[in-house]
Enzyme design. Structure first.
Site, PDB file in Angstrom:
ATOM      1  N   HIS A 306      -7.576  -0.974   1.917  1.00 41.71           N
ATOM      2  CA  HIS A 306      -7.976  -2.325   2.633  1.00 41.71           C
ATOM      3  C   HIS A 306      -9.543  -2.503   3.170  1.00 41.71           C
ATOM      4  O   HIS A 306      -8.690  -2.743   4.311  1.00 41.71           O
ATOM      5  CB  HIS A 306      -6.580  -2.040   3.398  1.00 41.71           C
ATOM      6  CG  HIS A 306      -4.946  -2.193   2.189  1.00 41.71           C
ATOM      7  ND1 HIS A 306      -4.411  -0.566   2.533  1.00 41.71           N
ATOM      8  CD2 HIS A 306      -4.786  -3.228   2.161  1.00 41.71           C
ATOM      9  CE1 HIS A 306      -3.212  -1.604   1.897  1.00 41.71           C
ATOM     10  NE2 HIS A 306      -3.315  -2.788   1.578  1.00 41.71           N
ATOM     11  N   ASP A 346      -6.647  -9.615   4.078  1.00 42.41           N
ATOM     12  CA  ASP A 346      -6.030  -7.767   5.036  1.00 42.41           C
ATOM     13  C   ASP A 346      -7.103  -7.410   6.605  1.00 42.41           C
ATOM     14  O   ASP A 346      -7.422  -7.038   7.253  1.00 42.41           O
ATOM     15  CB  ASP A 346      -7.071  -6.712   3.370  1.00 42.41           C
ATOM     16  CG  ASP A 346      -5.466  -6.966   3.218  1.00 42.41           C
ATOM     17  OD1 ASP A 346      -4.494  -7.239   3.941  1.00 42.41           O
ATOM     18  OD2 ASP A 346      -5.371  -5.976   1.942  1.00 42.41           O
TER      19      ASP A 346
END
Length: 492
Positions: A306, A346
């Protein structure tokens, strides 16, 4: 007792009956007079409680004003000449005057008394009330304050003031007024004890406000430092803005199989600026857009999957969807919210799932009840937009700005896979029953949410070698979480 002059007839039985009758009426009158006095006193006490409560509410920021009001009202109710409130100084173990000599001439005077001396010291140490009618007959009385102020104390009513940790001070009433020579009564003790609770509450509120003020100052300092370090550096912005703009079309970036992971970070930043300019020609100046993008990149953590590279890949996929489906009438604001939502979706991801955030009692789990990380990503996006020189939405009208922010939040929250399954089921039902209508805002919300999920999982559209490397990154991140979960459970 009644009597007649000498030589007159003695009282008769009838006289006795009349006297008894009058005495009964007298008893009733006295009883009702006492009840009336009690009710009057209670009403006065109730009025004081109401005024004290109002003072606490209106002076919640300045607790000292509330304390003075409470002590003044208590002094009036108990018919005392003066009153004071002393608090303990933990370092010196002295009682210092928080509110002093209310009703007297020394209200601004600061007095300190050893907690080991005097009636006040005894009240503080024992936590017990003291009611003394003649203080100079009591060996505990500390007369130095009288000598210092020039005021002669006769009677004292002192009570401890508590907080959740114990005794924190002493409140005292001094000298019952001349109408009441016998000193303070048991009724005074009850009333003063109840009012002392409000003193404790006012002190608690005052300390709480002080802590909040200190925390706010600390927060503002930390925010200032954080904003400095989180923002992109001017030299980096200058460097990228001086380079020629990369044309998205020259990289075949609108293809779903474009290897977004194969570009270095500088190229990814320049390509995102190019994608943005291609979709929204002339909307925002290049420097603001470059600075915003560099800061977004900087605020992605160095986690396996991420990361900034993943965010760029997701934004690239959304760009491809929008470019290849221009027949679908998404508005300017919708497209803007979708692309920005992808590049920011994210932000500050820690490499853990929402479930782990709850399991580990992470502070974020206390901040948000659902979609913990997704809500955090959205808040991080807002904080970057608020940085000086970063607001890529600054040229929107207030209504358009609000719409983009709302749509962007919905888009970022939609990347929570826990929401995807319900959304997919509902969309399939609408589609299969020929009820899907893109003119309805609710249906458009669902379509945009599905586009976010598709973009988030776009690695499956890449060449096999890219897919394989992305899967390895996901495995690394999940393995790290498994290790953390194991350690966490063993520690408990």
């Amino acid at each position: 007792e009644i009597c007649r002059d000498f030589g007159k007839k003695p009282f008769t039985k009838l006289d006795e009956q009349l006297l008894r009758s009058h005495v009964k009426w007298g008893e009733i009158a006295i009883r009702y007079a006492h009840i009336s006095a009690v009710v009057k006193h209670q009403n006065a006490f109730n009025d004081i409680l109401v005024n004290v409560a109002k003072s606490l509410y209106t002076n919640i920021i300045t607790g000292n004003a509330a304390l003075e009001t409470i002590m003044e009202k208590a002094r009036e109710l108990l018919q005392a000449e003066r009153c004071s409130l002393f608090l303990i100084d933990e370092e010196t173990q002295e009682l210092h005057s928080k509110v002093f000599d209310v009703g007297g001439e020394n209200r601004k005077k600061s007095i300190r008394i050893s907690s080991l001396k005097g009636v006040l010291g005894d009240t503080f140490r024992t936590g017990q009330l003291n009611n003394i009618a003649d203080v100079y007959q009591d060996h505990r009385f500390f007369s130095d304050v009288d000598r210092e102020t020039g005021y002669r104390t006769k009677s004292i009513l002192s009570i401890p003031v508590f907080d959740e940790g114990g005794v924190i001070g002493v409140a005292e009433m001094v000298n019952k007024t001349k109408t009441y020579e016998g000193g303070f009564t048991s009724e005074d003790e009850k009333a003063f004890t109840m009012l002392s609770v409000f003193c404790g509450l006012a002190l608690f509120t005052n300390n709480l406000q002080k802590q909040i003020k200190e925390l706010k100052v600390e927060r503002d300092i930390n925010r200032s430092v954080l904003n400095y370090h989180r923002a992109s550096f001017k030299v980096d912005v200058d460097k990228l803005t001086s380079l020629p703009e990369l044309q998205a079309s020259s990289f075949q970036i609108s293809r779903y199989d474009f290897d977004s992971w194969g570009c270095n970070e500088e190229t990814q930043v320049r390509l995102f600026v190019g994608m943005f300019d291609d979709l929204f020609v002339g909307f925002i100046d290049r420097r603001t857009l470059t600075q915003f993008t560099l800061t977004v990149k900087k605020n992605y953590r160095s986690v396996a999957y991420h990361s900034w590279e993943h965010a760029f890949s997701v934004a690239n996929c959304m760009y491809a969807i929008l470019k290849r489906n221009q027949s679908v009438s998404f508005s300017f604001n919708e497209r803007l919210a979708l692309l920005l939502g992808c590049i920011c979706h994210d932000l500050d991801h820690r490499g853990f799932t929402n479930s782990f955030m709850k399991l580990s009692n992470d502070p974020l789990a206390s901040a948000y009840e659902t979609s913990i990380l997704e809500n955090h990503h959205y808040q991080q996006t807002l904080s970057i937009l608020q940085l000086d020189g970063h607001n890529v939405l600054k040229d929107l009208s207030p209504s358009d700005y609000e719409e983009v922010i709302r749509t962007m939040r919905h888009s970022i929250i939609a990347t929570d896979l826990a929401l995807y399954f319900g959304n997919r089921t509902e969309l399939r039902s609408l589609h299969d029953n020929n009820q899907l209508n893109l003119t309805m805002s609710e249906h458009r919300d669902r379509i945009r949410a599905l586009m976010m999920t598709c973009s988030d999982l776009c690695a499956v559209t890449k060449p096999w070698s890219v897919q394989r490397s992305v899967v390895d990154l996901i495995k690394q991140e999940f393995y790290a979480q498994v290790v953390m979960v194991t350690m966490y459970r063993e520690s408990f």
